[in-house]
Motif scaffolding. Structure first.
Motif, PDB file in Angstrom:
ATOM      1  N   ALA A 141       4.067  -5.485  -6.016  1.00 43.45           N
ATOM      2  CA  ALA A 141       3.164  -4.052  -6.184  1.00 43.45           C
ATOM      3  C   ALA A 141       2.521  -3.340  -5.326  1.00 43.45           C
ATOM      4  CB  ALA A 141       1.764  -5.734  -6.474  1.00 43.45           C
TER       5      ALA A 141
ATOM      6  N   LEU B  48      -5.165  -7.770  -9.847  1.00 51.22           N
ATOM      7  CA  LEU B  48      -4.213  -7.969  -9.322  1.00 51.22           C
ATOM      8  C   LEU B  48      -3.262  -9.463  -9.482  1.00 51.22           C
ATOM      9  CD1 LEU B  48      -1.302  -7.350  -7.810  1.00 51.22           C
ATOM     10  CD2 LEU B  48      -2.656  -7.676  -5.665  1.00 51.22           C
TER      11      LEU B  48
ATOM     12  N   LEU C  71       3.549 -10.189  -5.831  1.00 52.24           N
ATOM     13  CA  LEU C  71       2.590  -9.168  -4.346  1.00 52.24           C
ATOM     14  C   LEU C  71       3.349  -8.361  -4.247  1.00 52.24           C
ATOM     15  CD1 LEU C  71       0.049 -11.869  -3.709  1.00 52.24           C
ATOM     16  CD2 LEU C  71       0.005 -10.371  -5.767  1.00 52.24           C
TER      17      LEU C  71
ATOM     18  N   GLU D  39      -4.451  -3.734 -10.276  1.00 52.79           N
ATOM     19  CA  GLU D  39      -4.707  -3.822  -9.211  1.00 52.79           C
ATOM     20  C   GLU D  39      -6.500  -4.720  -8.874  1.00 52.79           C
ATOM     21  OE1 GLU D  39      -3.801  -3.359  -5.817  1.00 52.79           O
ATOM     22  OE2 GLU D  39      -1.630  -3.418  -6.916  1.00 52.79           O
TER      23      GLU D  39
ATOM     24  N   ARG E 168       3.215   1.095  -5.863  1.00 45.11           N
ATOM     25  CA  ARG E 168       1.275   1.371  -5.228  1.00 45.11           C
ATOM     26  C   ARG E 168       1.874   2.239  -4.784  1.00 45.11           C
ATOM     27  NH1 ARG E 168      -1.318  -3.488  -2.962  1.00 45.11           N
ATOM     28  NH2 ARG E 168      -1.531  -2.913  -1.008  1.00 45.11           N
TER      29      ARG E 168
END
Length: 365
Positions: free
Chosen positions: A31, A51, A28, A48, A35
């Motif tokens: 990510a 996610l 997480l 997303e 982004r």
């Protein structure tokens, strides 16, 4: 001066890392990093939107060694020289950040202070500030860079350097997988001592420019060179930003000898060559081009080519805005990026002149 020793016996190798790489929390966090600045792109939005399921799927693929990188989207830029940029798929960028989140701190502990490229708390502006301080108390500067650095990185040598500090088989599997799935880079034909006719064609080389892992692996690859210059060659005033580096000293002849020693180490240990033209020893008083600036001991200017490129790009964006092809936000972001770079030099008049006449109007329907 003592010789610098670096090898598998010189460091503690980390052996239990992969579960940290695969942890849900780390994926997480990866990510979230991946982004930044890209959250409105379709592939990012799709990932997303789901996610947690996407992170769990990646976790399962990694733990089962079923994960395989997707292909790269490539495009070419001229900034100022032609470069091929390789954009990985978003889920692959998440994996790149997940790996770096865990292994980068292990290597950070041994990186030298004056390596500034793609490192936490560093960056190009910090490198230029440091160079300015060195120039104020030194007479001469050696400026070099490495010829076609990213396309020339040798995969076998890079893997060997990663293994000096990482002993976790699963983590090494992932690092090797990312390296082995590098897309084809521009060809670089270079021979080194001991090579036969076929050696350059048999060795895998090249990392995709634009990857988080490529930037990190570049620092791993050149870490031995950094320590060699600082410790074996005894150069106290040394700065590197990716493949651009500078050494300062009060004796010109010493710097040419340092240049020769660097070229020898780069060729014999890293299979790299210095750029044949971009090797200069000059008085610090006359200034040096470094990271987009012309740096002097007591002031700093933007390189003319940097300013010309921005003015041309601004004109293109003005016309695109008139046609409705770009938004005001996109224009503002481009201008803010240039201003952020320009304000680190003596450019108040230049910024006023460049931006004062800018008028943005939409074409009448």
């Amino acid at each position: 001066m003592g010789a610098f020793v670096q090898g598998p016996a010189a460091v503690k190798r980390e052996k239990e890392l992969f579960e940290q790489v695969c942890s849900f929390e780390n994926l997480l966090a990866a990510a979230h990093k991946a982004r930044r600045g890209k959250r409105f792109r379709p592939d990012v939005a799709r990932f997303e939107h789901d996610l947690e399921p996407q992170a769990l799927l990646l976790q399962s693929e990694l733990r089962g060694r079923q994960y395989r990188p997707l292909g790269y989207r490539t495009f070419h830029v001229r900034d100022p020289k032609p470069r091929m940029i390789s954009a990985a798929a978003y889920r692959d960028r998440v994996v790149h950040h997940a790996l770096c989140n865990v292994i980068e701190p292990i290597f950070e502990r041994s990186f030298i202070h004056d390596s500034y490229g793609c490192r936490p708390g560093k960056g190009s502006h910090a490198a230029v500030d440091r160079l300015t301080r060195f120039m104020r108390s030194t007479d001469y500067i050696l400026k070099c860079d490495i010829r076609r650095f990213f396309p020339s990185i040798d995969h076998a040598l890079l893997k060997e350097r990663i293994r000096r500090k990482v002993g976790c088989p699963d983590t090494l599997w992932l690092a090797d997988l990312i390296i082995d799935h590098s897309n084809e880079q521009e060809p670089v034909l270079a021979y080194f001592a001991g090579d036969d006719l076929f050696t350059p064609h048999e060795r895998r080389r090249g990392l995709p420019l634009g990857n988080q892992t490529s930037q990190f692996f570049a620092n791993v690859y050149l870490d031995g060179l950094d320590h060699h210059i600082k410790e074996a060659l005894g150069c106290r005033r040394y700065i590197r930003y990716v493949d651009d580096f500078a050494v300062l000293d009060d004796d010109k002849r010493t710097l040419w000898d340092v240049r020769d020693a660097i070229a020898d180490y780069a060729g014999s240990r890293l299979r790299l060559k210095l750029h044949p033209v971009k090797q200069t020893v000059t008085p610090t008083a006359v200034g040096v081009d470094f990271l987009g600036y012309r740096v002097f001991p007591d002031h700093r200017l933007l390189r003319r080519s940097t300013t010309v490129r921005f003015i041309r790009r601004l004109g293109v964006m003005q016309r695109a805005y008139t046609r409705g092809a770009v938004s005001l936000t996109e224009v503002s972001q481009s201008v803010a990026a240039w201003v952020g770079h320009a304000r680190h030099a003596d450019t108040y008049g230049l910024r006023t002149a460049a931006l004062g006449a800018v008028v943005l109007r939409r074409a009448q329907a």
